[in-house]
Design a protein around this motif. Structure first.
Motif, short mmCIF file in Angstrom:
data_model
loop_
_atom_site.label_atom_id
_atom_site.label_comp_id
_atom_site.label_asym_id
_atom_site.label_seq_id
_atom_site.Cartn_x
_atom_site.Cartn_y
_atom_site.Cartn_z
N ARG A 89 0.74 -1.25 0.01
CA ARG A 89 0.07 0.06 0.00
C ARG A 89 0.78 1.33 0.19
O ARG A 89 0.42 2.36 -0.55
N ASP A 90 2.01 1.24 0.56
CA ASP A 90 3.01 2.38 0.71
C ASP A 90 3.19 2.75 -0.66
O ASP A 90 3.65 4.08 -1.11
N HIS A 91 3.42 1.65 -1.51
CA HIS A 91 3.90 2.15 -2.95
C HIS A 91 2.74 2.61 -3.78
O HIS A 91 2.91 3.02 -4.68
N VAL A 92 1.71 2.31 -3.42
CA VAL A 92 0.15 3.10 -4.04
C VAL A 92 0.19 4.32 -3.53
O VAL A 92 -0.57 5.26 -4.42
N LEU A 93 0.49 4.77 -2.31
CA LEU A 93 0.17 6.20 -1.79
C LEU A 93 0.65 7.20 -2.59
O LEU A 93 -0.12 8.19 -2.93
#
Length: 139
Positions: A89-93
């Motif tokens: 999810r951090d990479h989608v942020l």
């Protein structure tokens, strides 16, 4: 045209965080903008953090983190799976909270609204150190 650039090093720690950069921006502009008009560009050279303009201190920063947990739940089966659970999810942020912002500067000061602050949004608990590049461009 003149351009001044500086890199801030921000320690966000091991928790999700909204870090207020407004005072750092003001210090940078005091040193490089004098009484000039121009643009302040901020850029976060990380794939897992972003920049937001929002009110801080009244709960909005915590609300933002809560909403991000709802929109991007750590338990979702992300394809990107290295790091701590939910790191995908951090990479989608940055698709939702971009890693850049360009703000007007008037007479050497950020032209923000009354309740606006410039904030680094970092949900990546695997990387406690962040950089934010500030660039002031005056014509």
């Amino acid at each position: 045209m003149t351009l001044h650039t500086e890199t801030l090093r921000i320690r966000t720690g091991a928790e999700e965080r909204v870090h207020d950069l407004t005072a750092d921006c003001a210090r940078f502009l005091a040193a490089h903008a004098a009484d000039r008009d121009g643009l302040l560009n901020l850029f976060v050279p990380h794939a897992t953090a972003g920049l937001a303009i929002l009110e801080t201190g009244a709960g909005s920063d915590d609300d933002l983190l809560d909403i991000l947990r709802t929109l991007l739940p750590p338990t979702h089966p992300y394809h990107h799976r290295h790091g701590t659970p939910g790191h995908g999810r951090d990479h989608v942020l940055p698709a939702l909270i971009p890693p850049h912002a360009t703000l007007p500067v008037t007479a050497g000061h950020l032209a923000l609204g009354t309740w606006q602050s410039v904030c680094l949004v970092d949900t990546n608990v695997d990387n406690a150190e962040r950089q934010v590049r500030l660039s002031f461009l005056a014509g």
